[in-house]
Structures are given as C-alpha cells and as structure tokens.
Design a protein around this motif. Structure first.
Motif, PDB file in Angstrom:
ATOM      1  N   GLU A 191       0.823  -1.206   0.000  1.00  0.00           N
ATOM      2  CA  GLU A 191       0.000   0.000   0.000  1.00  0.00           C
ATOM      3  C   GLU A 191       0.858   1.257   0.000  1.00  0.00           C
ATOM      4  O   GLU A 191       0.605   2.216  -0.742  1.00  0.00           O
ATOM      5  CB  GLU A 191      -0.927  -0.001   1.215  1.00  0.00           C
ATOM      6  N   GLN A 193       3.889   1.419  -1.111  1.00  0.00           N
ATOM      7  CA  GLN A 193       4.548   1.487  -2.403  1.00  0.00           C
ATOM      8  C   GLN A 193       3.607   2.052  -3.453  1.00  0.00           C
ATOM      9  O   GLN A 193       4.009   2.841  -4.322  1.00  0.00           O
ATOM     10  CB  GLN A 193       5.018   0.090  -2.809  1.00  0.00           C
ATOM     11  N   ARG A 194       2.313   1.646  -3.392  1.00  0.00           N
ATOM     12  CA  ARG A 194       1.324   2.168  -4.335  1.00  0.00           C
ATOM     13  C   ARG A 194       1.171   3.675  -4.180  1.00  0.00           C
ATOM     14  O   ARG A 194       1.149   4.423  -5.168  1.00  0.00           O
ATOM     15  CB  ARG A 194      -0.017   1.480  -4.112  1.00  0.00           C
ATOM     16  N   VAL A 195       1.075   4.131  -2.927  1.00  0.00           N
ATOM     17  CA  VAL A 195       0.954   5.567  -2.677  1.00  0.00           C
ATOM     18  C   VAL A 195       2.190   6.305  -3.164  1.00  0.00           C
ATOM     19  O   VAL A 195       2.105   7.384  -3.776  1.00  0.00           O
ATOM     20  CB  VAL A 195       0.709   5.819  -1.174  1.00  0.00           C
ATOM     21  N   ASN A 197       4.271   5.362  -5.568  1.00  0.00           N
ATOM     22  CA  ASN A 197       4.267   5.396  -7.042  1.00  0.00           C
ATOM     23  C   ASN A 197       3.273   6.423  -7.564  1.00  0.00           C
ATOM     24  O   ASN A 197       3.539   7.121  -8.559  1.00  0.00           O
ATOM     25  CB  ASN A 197       3.921   4.013  -7.580  1.00  0.00           C
ATOM     26  N   GLU A 198       2.119   6.511  -6.894  1.00  0.00           N
ATOM     27  CA  GLU A 198       1.128   7.503  -7.306  1.00  0.00           C
ATOM     28  C   GLU A 198       1.667   8.916  -7.130  1.00  0.00           C
ATOM     29  O   GLU A 198       1.485   9.778  -8.004  1.00  0.00           O
ATOM     30  CB  GLU A 198      -0.140   7.313  -6.487  1.00  0.00           C
ATOM     31  N   LEU A 199       2.336   9.153  -6.020  1.00  0.00           N
ATOM     32  CA  LEU A 199       2.915  10.479  -5.801  1.00  0.00           C
ATOM     33  C   LEU A 199       4.015  10.774  -6.815  1.00  0.00           C
ATOM     34  O   LEU A 199       4.127  11.906  -7.314  1.00  0.00           O
ATOM     35  CB  LEU A 199       3.473  10.557  -4.376  1.00  0.00           C
ATOM     36  N   ARG A 200       4.829   9.737  -7.119  1.00  0.00           N
ATOM     37  CA  ARG A 200       5.886   9.943  -8.121  1.00  0.00           C
ATOM     38  C   ARG A 200       5.269  10.267  -9.489  1.00  0.00           C
ATOM     39  O   ARG A 200       5.762  11.147 -10.201  1.00  0.00           O
ATOM     40  CB  ARG A 200       6.760   8.702  -8.214  1.00  0.00           C
ATOM     41  N   SER A 201       4.204   9.526  -9.859  1.00  0.00           N
ATOM     42  CA  SER A 201       3.557   9.780 -11.146  1.00  0.00           C
ATOM     43  C   SER A 201       2.964  11.185 -11.198  1.00  0.00           C
ATOM     44  O   SER A 201       3.111  11.904 -12.189  1.00  0.00           O
ATOM     45  CB  SER A 201       2.461   8.738 -11.386  1.00  0.00           C
ATOM     46  N   THR A 202       2.307  11.571 -10.111  1.00  0.00           N
ATOM     47  CA  THR A 202       1.744  12.925 -10.047  1.00  0.00           C
ATOM     48  C   THR A 202       2.840  13.974 -10.139  1.00  0.00           C
ATOM     49  O   THR A 202       2.710  14.978 -10.858  1.00  0.00           O
ATOM     50  CB  THR A 202       0.952  13.095  -8.746  1.00  0.00           C
TER      51      THR A 202
END
Length: 301
Positions: A191, A193-195, A197-202
């Motif tokens: 979870e 890691q998902r957050v 990755n989402e922050l990195r993508s944003t």
C-alpha cells in the motif's frame, strides 16, 4: 557426667525448647500457626510471637505484599472476526485472608499465581471473542481491561473465596500471530509502495507540465526578442541605407571606390585566401588600377 556438665546440657535443651517456641513475623508477611495440620492462628501484625514446640505446632509464612502475575502463555486467541492474536498482560493482586487462601487455593503464592493465570486467560479469551482487532487497539481497550478485572474478581470472590484482592489488570500488547503479522506487513508495504508510485507519477506529470510551460515561455520570449531585434535591425539598416545613399549621392565615384574596398576586404583580407583572377580582364581590380600611382595593367596576349 559431673554436675556442671549435666547443668550445661539441661540449659542447652531448655534454650532449644525456648527457641522452638519463639518466631518472628516480618511486616511483609502473614504468620500462619498450624496445630496438628490445622490452622490454629494467623498472625497479621509484625513482631515476636510464641507457639508450642514441634510437632505440636508449626509456623509458615505467606507474603502480604502486592504481587504481580505476568502472562506466560503464548497461545493465540480469536477475535470477533476470527483473527488470531497474541496478547501480553499482567495482574496486580494480594492475599488478604490467609485462612481462605490456604483452604481454597494453596499453601504458597505460586499456587495462587498458577490458578489465577488460568482464570485471567479465560476472562481475556471471553472478552476478546466479543471484540475486533480494531477495538483492541482503540479506546475500547480500557473497557476490555475493566471487564476482565470484573470477571476475575467475581471468580475469586465466588462460592469459595480465594482470600485475595485483584488490584489491577492490564493488557500490555495485542498483536497478530507471526504468520499474519508478516502478511499484514507485506500488505502495508504494498500500500505504501502504491501511494509512493502515485505520488511519483503525479510529481512527474506536474514536472512535465512545468517544463512544457517553461519551454513555451522561453520560446515566446525568444521569439518576441528576435522580433524586436529584427525591428531594431531593420530600422537601423534603413537608416544606415538612407545615410549611405545620401552620402554616396554626393560623390558617386567615391561611393564606387568605397564599395570596391569593402569587396577587397571581404575577398582577400583573410589569411591563407588564394584568389586567381586576371586583373586586366575583370573590373574587380578597377579601383586599384585607377588609383593614383598604381602600375598599369599588363597587356593581354
């Protein structure tokens, strides 16, 4: 045996008998006097006391201080949602009625601790079965400990009182069993890691937007600057052309000569340049040939 020896032996025997009839009760203990295996008296106050010599009467001691029982069982318990958890707890208790304690529990503190451990574990099992894991680590944790204390107190104050008081019951740890804990950690890690990755993508998307905006602003700024520079350059060239036209119109011959010098400078003014021409057959060197003191051009063959 002489008279003095007999007296000495008698004195020693008397001292031994007297010593066997005296006992001291410490302020941290109860003194329990047994007579032929039955409790004759319980001494609750510290000090020097008397009893009959053995085997008629014997004395034993029970701790009256506040005792602590720590959990030693590592077997998991089931919560309301059938999750297996491991708990740690402790109980603070003391012996208040030695006669009831000895009759219904045992002769020493270890016997009470063993039976109390079973009662406390059963109470925790019953209360944890009614609660979820979230409730165990939330504000309901205090109510859980209060309910367990109430149940344990009712058990030791029942039809056969144990002669003890339950002072406090505390739950110090509630955790999943090792296998579930590892699974929970893996889910938490996934979870997070998902957050991440989402922050990195944003962040990458925002960075691209900022970069594109900056490039667009740079192109606009450069274009505007180039446009302004061309306007200034055009105005300057127009003004220079006007000045040149006015100046050269006053003396056309000088104008032609001046342009010839610029052409010479551009053509042969650099080091290493090689120019192969026929000076007599081209008008390129006309200005040089017509210059005062210049040598005549060679005749063409």
């Amino acid at each position: 045996m002489n008279k003095f020896g007999f007296i000495g032996v008698a004195v020693l025997i008397l001292l031994g008998l007297l010593g066997s009839t005296l006992f001291v009760v410490d302020q941290r203990q109860f003194g329990v006097v047994y007579q032929l295996g039955q409790i004759k008296d319980v001494i609750t106050q510290p000090g020097l006391n008397f009893k009959l010599p053995p085997p008629f009467q014997n004395v034993s001691y029970i701790d009256k201080r506040l005792l602590t029982l720590d959990s030693a069982d590592t077997e998991p318990l089931l919560t309301a949602e059938k999750q297996r958890v491991v708990i740690d707890w402790y109980v603070r208790w003391r012996i208040t009625d030695p006669q009831a304690y000895i009759r219904n529990v045992g002769l020493d503190e270890s016997a009470g601790a063993m039976q109390l451990n079973r009662v406390v574990r059963n109470a925790f099992q019953e209360e944890i079965n009614r609660r979820t894991v979230g409730e165990l680590i939330s504000a309901q944790r205090d109510s859980l400990m209060s309910d367990v204390k109430r149940e344990v107190t009712e058990a030791v104050k029942g039809a056969k009182p144990w002669g003890i008081d339950i002072v406090d019951v505390r739950l110090t740890r509630a955790d999943y069993v090792a296998a579930i804990t590892e699974s929970v950690y893996r889910r938490m890690e996934a979870e997070r890691q998902r957050v991440a990755n989402e922050l990195r993508s944003t962040g990458a998307a925002e960075a691209e937007q900022i970069r594109a905006s900056a490039d667009r602003q740079r192109e606009v700024t450069v274009a505007d600057a180039y446009r302004d520079a061309e306007k200034v350059r055009g105005a300057g060239d127009a003004q220079a052309t006007a000045i040149y036209g006015e100046a050269f119109g006053k003396d056309p011959q000088f104008a032609e000569f001046y342009r010839s010098l610029d052409a010479y400078k551009a053509s042969i003014g650099k080091k290493g340049d090689v120019l192969v021409v026929d000076p007599a057959a081209t008008d390129f060197f006309k200005a040089l040939r017509e210059a005062p003191g210049a040598a005549p051009a060679p005749a063409r063959r």
